[in-house]
Design an enzyme around this catalytic site. Sequence first.
Site, PDB file in Angstrom:
ATOM      1  N   GLY A 125       0.776  -1.236   0.000  1.00  0.00           N
ATOM      2  CA  GLY A 125       0.000   0.000   0.000  1.00  0.00           C
ATOM      3  C   GLY A 125       0.807   1.286   0.000  1.00  0.00           C
ATOM      4  O   GLY A 125       0.349   2.301   0.517  1.00  0.00           O
ATOM      5  N   ASN A 154      -6.135   2.939 -12.646  1.00  0.00           N
ATOM      6  CA  ASN A 154      -5.149   1.942 -12.216  1.00  0.00           C
ATOM      7  C   ASN A 154      -3.749   2.514 -12.418  1.00  0.00           C
ATOM      8  O   ASN A 154      -3.524   3.275 -13.346  1.00  0.00           O
ATOM      9  CB  ASN A 154      -5.285   0.668 -13.059  1.00  0.00           C
ATOM     10  CG  ASN A 154      -4.288  -0.398 -12.652  1.00  0.00           C
ATOM     11  OD1 ASN A 154      -4.105  -0.672 -11.459  1.00  0.00           O
ATOM     12  ND2 ASN A 154      -3.623  -1.011 -13.619  1.00  0.00           N
ATOM     13  N   HIS A 168       0.118   1.318 -13.165  1.00  0.00           N
ATOM     14  CA  HIS A 168       0.914   0.170 -13.627  1.00  0.00           C
ATOM     15  C   HIS A 168       2.381   0.582 -13.707  1.00  0.00           C
ATOM     16  O   HIS A 168       2.679   1.661 -14.231  1.00  0.00           O
ATOM     17  CB  HIS A 168       0.406  -0.316 -14.988  1.00  0.00           C
ATOM     18  CG  HIS A 168       1.133  -1.532 -15.461  1.00  0.00           C
ATOM     19  ND1 HIS A 168       0.877  -2.784 -14.959  1.00  0.00           N
ATOM     20  CD2 HIS A 168       2.159  -1.675 -16.328  1.00  0.00           C
ATOM     21  CE1 HIS A 168       1.704  -3.653 -15.515  1.00  0.00           C
ATOM     22  NE2 HIS A 168       2.496  -3.002 -16.351  1.00  0.00           N
ATOM     23  N   GLU A 206     -12.380  -3.519 -19.773  1.00  0.00           N
ATOM     24  CA  GLU A 206     -12.395  -4.983 -19.634  1.00  0.00           C
ATOM     25  C   GLU A 206     -11.064  -5.627 -20.060  1.00  0.00           C
ATOM     26  O   GLU A 206     -10.833  -6.798 -19.780  1.00  0.00           O
ATOM     27  CB  GLU A 206     -13.579  -5.565 -20.428  1.00  0.00           C
ATOM     28  CG  GLU A 206     -13.490  -5.500 -21.935  1.00  0.00           C
ATOM     29  CD  GLU A 206     -13.769  -4.114 -22.520  1.00  0.00           C
ATOM     30  OE1 GLU A 206     -13.979  -3.146 -21.751  1.00  0.00           O
ATOM     31  OE2 GLU A 206     -13.755  -4.011 -23.751  1.00  0.00           O
ATOM     32  N   ASP A 228      -4.959  -3.720 -18.382  1.00  0.00           N
ATOM     33  CA  ASP A 228      -4.020  -2.642 -18.743  1.00  0.00           C
ATOM     34  C   ASP A 228      -4.316  -2.043 -20.120  1.00  0.00           C
ATOM     35  O   ASP A 228      -3.431  -1.455 -20.747  1.00  0.00           O
ATOM     36  CB  ASP A 228      -2.553  -3.126 -18.676  1.00  0.00           C
ATOM     37  CG  ASP A 228      -2.157  -3.560 -17.278  1.00  0.00           C
ATOM     38  OD1 ASP A 228      -2.634  -2.958 -16.310  1.00  0.00           O
ATOM     39  OD2 ASP A 228      -1.368  -4.510 -17.156  1.00  0.00           O
ATOM     40  N   GLU A 270       5.426   6.640  -9.704  1.00  0.00           N
ATOM     41  CA  GLU A 270       4.106   6.219  -9.206  1.00  0.00           C
ATOM     42  C   GLU A 270       3.528   7.139  -8.136  1.00  0.00           C
ATOM     43  O   GLU A 270       2.370   7.556  -8.217  1.00  0.00           O
ATOM     44  CB  GLU A 270       4.181   4.796  -8.643  1.00  0.00           C
ATOM     45  CG  GLU A 270       4.506   3.758  -9.695  1.00  0.00           C
ATOM     46  CD  GLU A 270       4.438   2.347  -9.163  1.00  0.00           C
ATOM     47  OE1 GLU A 270       3.450   1.993  -8.517  1.00  0.00           O
ATOM     48  OE2 GLU A 270       5.388   1.578  -9.401  1.00  0.00           O
TER      49      GLU A 270
END
Length: 203
Positions: free
Chosen positions: A14, A110, A112, A150, A153, A183
């Site tokens: 986290g 998201n 990545h 769906e 990535d 990030e």
Amino acid sequence: MLKARIAVMVSGGGTNLQALLDAQAAGKLPSGEIVLVLASNSKAYALERAKKAGIPGFAVSKKELGSQEAFEEGLSKLLEEYRIDLIILAGFLSILSESFTAKWPRRILNIHPSLIPSFCGQGMYGLKVHEAALKKGVKVTGATVHFVNEIPDGGEILLQKAVEILPGDTAEVLQRRVMEQAEWLLLPQAAEMVSADIVKERE
Ligand code: GAR
């Protein structure tokens, strides 16, 4: 101003959740508010971080619930209960089905740890991504924040940042550099961008 209500979904340590919490505490998330943390397993240290920040956290385990359907139902129930506007996947390693993602168009983000479309897709997560980048011998990698659809990535890219690979890098060293230089900066920035859109839409 009514802030966008954010749920952060996690599976592990986290640190990206922490970057979001720190950004919020520093006033860098003025359009959004993290109100819920959902973990795919009860041992995720991210749940401790949520607790320390005074944010409700729950584990929703696919293994315990027995099926993808029951898992997504469990998630959806909590997302509804907390009136969530935006979902942020921050190291969330369970795949979400099309019936779930279709309900949240441009409302699931998201992060990545590579420059998509390199080193991404099903099975590419965590250290594996950095191992693949080192194996290929690329000299630059980075991180990507994208909307989730769906295709693993495969959703629209929102932000990317490049990070140098240095001689002698191990996957662990590279992972840490990508987190620090990309990030932890990109995710709060993307969270604010989409939250601001949500707030604007309401006006
Ligand atoms: C992060 O590097 C994140 O980009 C990656 O998992 C790590 C989670 O770390 N996500 C993926 O690989 C998704 N395909 P954290 O729990 O410390 O934030």
